[in-house]
Design an enzyme around this catalytic site. Sequence first.
Site, mmCIF file in Angstrom:
data_model
loop_
_atom_site.group_PDB
_atom_site.id
_atom_site.type_symbol
_atom_site.label_atom_id
_atom_site.label_comp_id
_atom_site.label_asym_id
_atom_site.label_seq_id
_atom_site.Cartn_x
_atom_site.Cartn_y
_atom_site.Cartn_z
ATOM 1 N N ASP A 67 -6.226 3.534 -2.702
ATOM 2 C CA ASP A 67 -4.911 3.093 -2.248
ATOM 3 C C ASP A 67 -5.093 1.905 -1.306
ATOM 4 O O ASP A 67 -6.007 1.893 -0.472
ATOM 5 C CB ASP A 67 -4.190 4.237 -1.529
ATOM 6 C CG ASP A 67 -2.701 3.956 -1.444
ATOM 7 O OD1 ASP A 67 -2.091 3.644 -2.483
ATOM 8 O OD2 ASP A 67 -2.137 4.033 -0.332
ATOM 9 N N PHE A 146 -3.715 -10.769 -8.754
ATOM 10 C CA PHE A 146 -2.546 -9.907 -8.963
ATOM 11 C C PHE A 146 -1.894 -9.631 -7.611
ATOM 12 O O PHE A 146 -2.434 -9.983 -6.562
ATOM 13 C CB PHE A 146 -2.966 -8.596 -9.640
ATOM 14 C CG PHE A 146 -3.797 -7.691 -8.775
ATOM 15 C CD1 PHE A 146 -5.149 -7.941 -8.591
ATOM 16 C CD2 PHE A 146 -3.234 -6.595 -8.126
ATOM 17 C CE1 PHE A 146 -5.924 -7.120 -7.788
ATOM 18 C CE2 PHE A 146 -4.002 -5.763 -7.323
ATOM 19 C CZ PHE A 146 -5.348 -6.031 -7.152
ATOM 20 N N TYR A 148 -0.373 -9.387 -4.213
ATOM 21 C CA TYR A 148 -0.213 -10.324 -3.097
ATOM 22 C C TYR A 148 -1.261 -11.441 -3.092
ATOM 23 O O TYR A 148 -1.284 -12.252 -2.158
ATOM 24 C CB TYR A 148 -0.282 -9.557 -1.762
ATOM 25 C CG TYR A 148 0.834 -8.554 -1.575
ATOM 26 C CD1 TYR A 148 2.112 -8.959 -1.201
ATOM 27 C CD2 TYR A 148 0.622 -7.182 -1.777
ATOM 28 C CE1 TYR A 148 3.143 -8.044 -1.021
ATOM 29 C CE2 TYR A 148 1.650 -6.250 -1.611
ATOM 30 C CZ TYR A 148 2.897 -6.692 -1.231
ATOM 31 O OH TYR A 148 3.921 -5.785 -1.059
#
Length: 190
Positions: A67, A146, A148
């Site tokens: 994450d 990809f 940000y």
Amino acid sequence: MTDQIMFVTGNLHKVAEAAAICAPRGIVIVQNDCGYPELQDDDVARVAEYGAEHVVSRLGCAVIVEDTGLYIDALNGFPGPYAAYVYDTIGNAGILALMRDIDGGDNRRATFRSVIGYCEPGVAATTFEGIATGTIAHEERGEGGFGYDPIFEIDGVAFSLMGDDAKNNVSHRAKSFEKFAEWFIRRGMA
Ligand code: ITT
């Protein structure tokens, strides 16, 4: 020796970045797109831990999940662990609009935090963290990468313009996967 690990993610860019770190160390990353519920928590480590434990209870084999949070100083750490939701709603243009009046340099500092959750049946999850500190650009740059990547720069160069190898020399994900790979290899030898 080659070992393999299942990486549960829907994001193929993450898989490619992880594989570039793990393959030279003899670890094969196998993607699984089965998904998992993302805990709403201020700490991405808890999101990764919870996700990994949830997936293990469903699949019954060792897995990793990862994450990522993005913490922008001038926005008091926003969007933090809610980076995916914010990207899908206001996106890069929305972040740039929120930061329109903030000048350059340290005032636009931001940090990516990547946490890998590793879990196997019957054992609590272990986490591995990597961070990358940079700045939010004044405009979107480049087509590569990809998420940000077009607005996150290190030393004035956006992730989207670096190419995969250069991003993997400095990124949050490269660092968390290096830590994971080192631990996974040592553990296999124990
Ligand atoms: P998962 O299936 O692994 O959850 P995801 O893309 O939803 O994939 P995250 O929740 O970890 O992954 O990502 C949070 C947001 O941050 C999401 O919008 C990503 O596109 C973005 N992001 C993650 N890592 C990034 C990176 O290295 N560069 C730019 N944006 C990134």
